[in-house]
Design an enzyme around this catalytic site. Structure first.
Site, mmCIF file in Angstrom:
data_model
loop_
_atom_site.group_PDB
_atom_site.id
_atom_site.type_symbol
_atom_site.label_atom_id
_atom_site.label_comp_id
_atom_site.label_asym_id
_atom_site.label_seq_id
_atom_site.Cartn_x
_atom_site.Cartn_y
_atom_site.Cartn_z
ATOM 1 N N ASP A 251 -4.658 0.045 -0.272
ATOM 2 C CA ASP A 251 -4.954 0.689 -1.551
ATOM 3 C C ASP A 251 -6.465 0.918 -1.660
ATOM 4 O O ASP A 251 -7.214 0.005 -2.012
ATOM 5 C CB ASP A 251 -4.457 -0.191 -2.713
ATOM 6 C CG ASP A 251 -4.731 0.449 -4.075
ATOM 7 O OD1 ASP A 251 -5.120 1.644 -4.111
ATOM 8 O OD2 ASP A 251 -4.553 -0.249 -5.093
ATOM 9 N N LYS A 258 -11.884 2.912 -5.345
ATOM 10 C CA LYS A 258 -12.353 1.564 -5.703
ATOM 11 C C LYS A 258 -13.790 1.388 -5.222
ATOM 12 O O LYS A 258 -14.137 1.900 -4.168
ATOM 13 C CB LYS A 258 -11.490 0.506 -4.997
ATOM 14 C CG LYS A 258 -10.106 0.327 -5.583
ATOM 15 C CD LYS A 258 -9.372 -0.821 -4.879
ATOM 16 C CE LYS A 258 -7.950 -0.958 -5.372
ATOM 17 N NZ LYS A 258 -7.836 -1.357 -6.781
ATOM 18 N N GLU A 330 -1.468 3.217 -8.723
ATOM 19 C CA GLU A 330 -0.489 3.857 -7.843
ATOM 20 C C GLU A 330 0.766 3.014 -7.644
ATOM 21 O O GLU A 330 1.843 3.558 -7.394
ATOM 22 C CB GLU A 330 -1.140 4.152 -6.481
ATOM 23 C CG GLU A 330 -1.151 2.996 -5.471
ATOM 24 C CD GLU A 330 -1.899 1.747 -5.930
ATOM 25 O OE1 GLU A 330 -2.760 1.858 -6.817
ATOM 26 O OE2 GLU A 330 -1.601 0.648 -5.412
ATOM 27 N N ARG A 332 2.603 1.333 -9.667
ATOM 28 C CA ARG A 332 3.657 1.604 -10.659
ATOM 29 C C ARG A 332 4.373 2.920 -10.368
ATOM 30 O O ARG A 332 5.530 3.086 -10.717
ATOM 31 C CB ARG A 332 3.045 1.580 -12.070
ATOM 32 C CG ARG A 332 1.964 2.600 -12.294
ATOM 33 C CD ARG A 332 1.167 2.338 -13.564
ATOM 34 N NE ARG A 332 0.194 1.251 -13.406
ATOM 35 C CZ ARG A 332 -0.571 0.797 -14.389
ATOM 36 N NH1 ARG A 332 -0.468 1.309 -15.597
ATOM 37 N NH2 ARG A 332 -1.418 -0.191 -14.170
HETATM 38 N N1 BES Z 1 -3.585 -3.090 -6.217
HETATM 39 C C1 BES Z 1 -4.274 -2.983 -7.437
HETATM 40 C C2 BES Z 1 -4.214 -4.249 -8.293
HETATM 41 C C3 BES Z 1 -4.925 -5.475 -7.753
HETATM 42 C C4 BES Z 1 -6.204 -5.804 -8.205
HETATM 43 C C5 BES Z 1 -4.295 -6.310 -6.864
HETATM 44 C C6 BES Z 1 -6.817 -6.940 -7.736
HETATM 45 C C7 BES Z 1 -4.927 -7.445 -6.381
HETATM 46 C C8 BES Z 1 -6.182 -7.757 -6.833
HETATM 47 C C9 BES Z 1 -3.680 -1.839 -8.300
HETATM 48 O O1 BES Z 1 -3.137 -0.787 -7.590
HETATM 49 C C10 BES Z 1 -4.778 -1.309 -9.145
HETATM 50 O O2 BES Z 1 -5.733 -0.857 -8.587
HETATM 51 N N2 BES Z 1 -4.640 -1.420 -10.448
HETATM 52 C C11 BES Z 1 -5.628 -0.978 -11.366
HETATM 53 C C12 BES Z 1 -4.917 -0.385 -12.566
HETATM 54 C C13 BES Z 1 -5.838 0.347 -13.481
HETATM 55 C C14 BES Z 1 -6.374 1.586 -12.827
HETATM 56 C C15 BES Z 1 -5.059 0.708 -14.734
HETATM 57 C C16 BES Z 1 -6.482 -2.190 -11.788
HETATM 58 O O3 BES Z 1 -5.935 -3.276 -11.901
HETATM 59 O O4 BES Z 1 -7.665 -2.013 -11.949
HETATM 60 ZN ZN ZN Z 2 -2.421 -1.235 -5.665
HETATM 61 ZN ZN ZN Z 3 -4.573 0.683 -7.068
#
Ligand code: BES
Ligand code: ZN
Ligand code: ZN
Length: 483
Positions: A251, A258, A330, A332
């Site tokens: 991801d 990110k 992504e 979800r």
């Molecule tokens: N895979 C990440 C969530 C994550 C964060 C897993 C830290 C493990 C450690 C997920 O896909 C994500 O990036 N979520 C975003 C959602 C936001 C954009 C609403 C997040 O948590 O920042």
């Molecule tokens: Zn993710």
């Molecule tokens: Zn993500």
């Protein structure tokens, strides 16, 4: 590491090293022959404290209480402190609490979980020297377990702990090596188990099925997506359990990229997928009386000229439309389509597992899994099972105000909330849009973003993947099967 159970006292057994736990700092127990030395050396018998007395080759390990998870921790610490030692055989007694079987399982699990190390990419592997563990049915509090019950518990605990390590190995493997196709290959190896079949679906299948949210996430990746579907169908199953796992083999965040420090560890975004495969493997190996399905949505989330974009509108498998406002939300999208697919199986229980939100880590801390869903009973039984397994969990409540935060002016919903608060719950509520009315009470969402990947070791969890969620679900099945 092999285990042997003996019906004889600890002091009448010969091995290279003897292990004695000091429970609740109680130095007066019969098994503690070095009370004076322990006192001289300042050993207090606190949790995670170890001391080796060379003249009689005894390792003392502190243990806060006789609770199962303390035993798990003490056995894991035992191995950690013997890591560099050359001993090949080890002997230990049993430490029963109110449930001797649970304590016995914890003892075994601690050894197996503690023995795991990830050395796939090390030129110099450091194997554990301990080859054999002799367990004497000689109990610390004289409330002993029968040989038959001990043998049974040994088998179950071994399968559960090895499945946890199986999940760790998948998650720790690099995104370069563990692509969606490679993950599907791992799933295929499970079809050698009795009553197991494995179906692997490619992008053409996803297109036919209208799984456009899943496909959108995959679009900028050079690796094609895979929908993994493992089925275990024993004779006369009691229930049909369907698991869905987020299998993001990487991801990057996509165009909502990110920052570099958040991107490291995102190989672990396949932890939900690895967990459902591990749960499946253990349940099929133990021949549990449930029909079990493990469904994994495997893809990367990358950047490129054809990447899906913030502002795009996607049509999911169930026809609902989603406004993309952040391509990093992504998981979800992939789960939405996979949950639709999963419900075609008419589950009695539907559980999705995902490293879904950073917000869940903010809410509960990095050690705890977030449990969400509509059924209080289901949430409660899962929390109880988690606690028995030694995993930490907490429930996060849905409410209608948070639900409204997913409103979109151009589509049926947005893929992110309009508020920066309550992000773990709004992600759960997003998924709720894809749960059919008849399945609402049968569904649980487990957000394992915190505990799935460990950056600073804690308890019996090494740095790296932890196999979060595997043990709690297997303990849930064991409990359910008692009824
Ligand atoms: N895979 C990440 C969530 C994550 C964060 C897993 C830290 C493990 C450690 C997920 O896909 C994500 O990036 N979520 C975003 C959602 C936001 C954009 C609403 C997040 O948590 O920042
Ligand atoms: Zn993710
Ligand atoms: Zn993500």
């Amino acid at each position: 590491m092999k285990f042997e159970i003996l019906n004889q006292p600890l002091h009448q057994t010969e091995t290279d090293v003897k292990v004695v736990f000091v429970v609740k700092k109680d130095m007066s127990h019969l098994w503690i022959e070095d009370k004076e030395s322990l006192e001289l050396l300042g050993f207090k018998g606190e949790s995670e404290e170890t001391l080796f007395i060379p003249n009689n080759r005894t390792l003392y390990v502190g243990c806060d209480s006789l609770e199962a998870d303390e035993i798990r921790l003490a056995t894991a610490k035992t191995l950690e402190s013997l890591q560099k030692a050359t001993f090949k055989t080890l002997r230990i007694g049993t430490y029963s609490n109110e449930c001797p079987k649970m304590s016995f399982m914890a003892l075994i699990e601690g050894f197996i979980l503690g023995s795991y190390s990830f050395n796939k990419y090390k030129s110099k592997k450091e194997p554990l020297n301990i080859e054999k563990v002799l367990i004497c049915l000689d109990d610390y509090s004289n409330s002993n377990i029968s040989m038959q019950s001990a043998q049974e518990s040994l088998k179950i605990a071994t399968v559960i702990a090895e499945a946890t390590n199986f999940a760790k190995e998948i998650v720790n493997t690099t995104p370069h090596d563990m692509t969606p196709i490679a993950l599907a290959e791992v799933a295929k190896t499970l079809s050698s188990l009795p009553n197991v079949t494995c179906k692997i679906m490619d992008e053409h299948f996803l297109q036919e099925q209208g799984m456009n949210a899943f496909l959108a996430v995959n679009r900028a990746s050079v690796h094609p997506p895979r929908l993994i579907h493992l089925s275990y169908t024993p004779k006369e199953p009691k229930k049909r359990l369907v698991y869905v796992g987020k299998g993001l083999t990487y991801d990057s965040g996509g165009l909502s990229l990110k920052p570099s420090e958040h991107m490291v560890t995102m190989k672990a975004d396949k932890s939900g997928g690895a967990a459902v495969m591990a749960i499946f493997k253990a349940a099929a190996t133990l021949e549990l009386p449930y029909e079990i399905h493990a469904i994994v949505g495997a893809t990367e989330n990358m950047i490129g000229g054809d990447a899906y974009k913030p502002d795009d509108v996607l049509v999911a498998k169930n026809g609902k439309t989603i406004e993309v406002r952040n391509t990093d939300a992504e998981g979800r999208l992939v789960l939405a389509d996979c949950l639709c697919y999963a419900q075609e199986l008419k589950p009695d229980l539907l559980i999705d597992m995902a490293t879904l939100t950073g917000a869940c880590v903010v809410a509960l801390g990095e050690y705890t899994t977030g449990i969400m869903g509509h059924s209080s009973e289901l949430k409660h039984t899962m929390q109880k099972a988690a606690s028995k397994s030694g995993e930490l969990s907490g429930t996060l409540p849905f409410n209608k105000y948070l639900e409204k935060l997913l409103k979109s002016s151009v589509a049926d919903m947005s893929n992110i909330s309009s508020s920066r608060y309550g992000g773990a719950i709004t992600a759960g509520l997003f998924l709720d849009n894809f749960i059919e009315e008849e399945n609402k009470e049968k569904w649980l969402h487990l957000d394992i973003a915190g505990p799935a990947y460990i950056e600073k070791s804690w308890g019996y969890n090494q740095c790296g993947a932890s196999g979060a969620g595997v043990r709690m679900n297997l303990y849930w099945m064991l409990e359910e099967n008692k009824q």
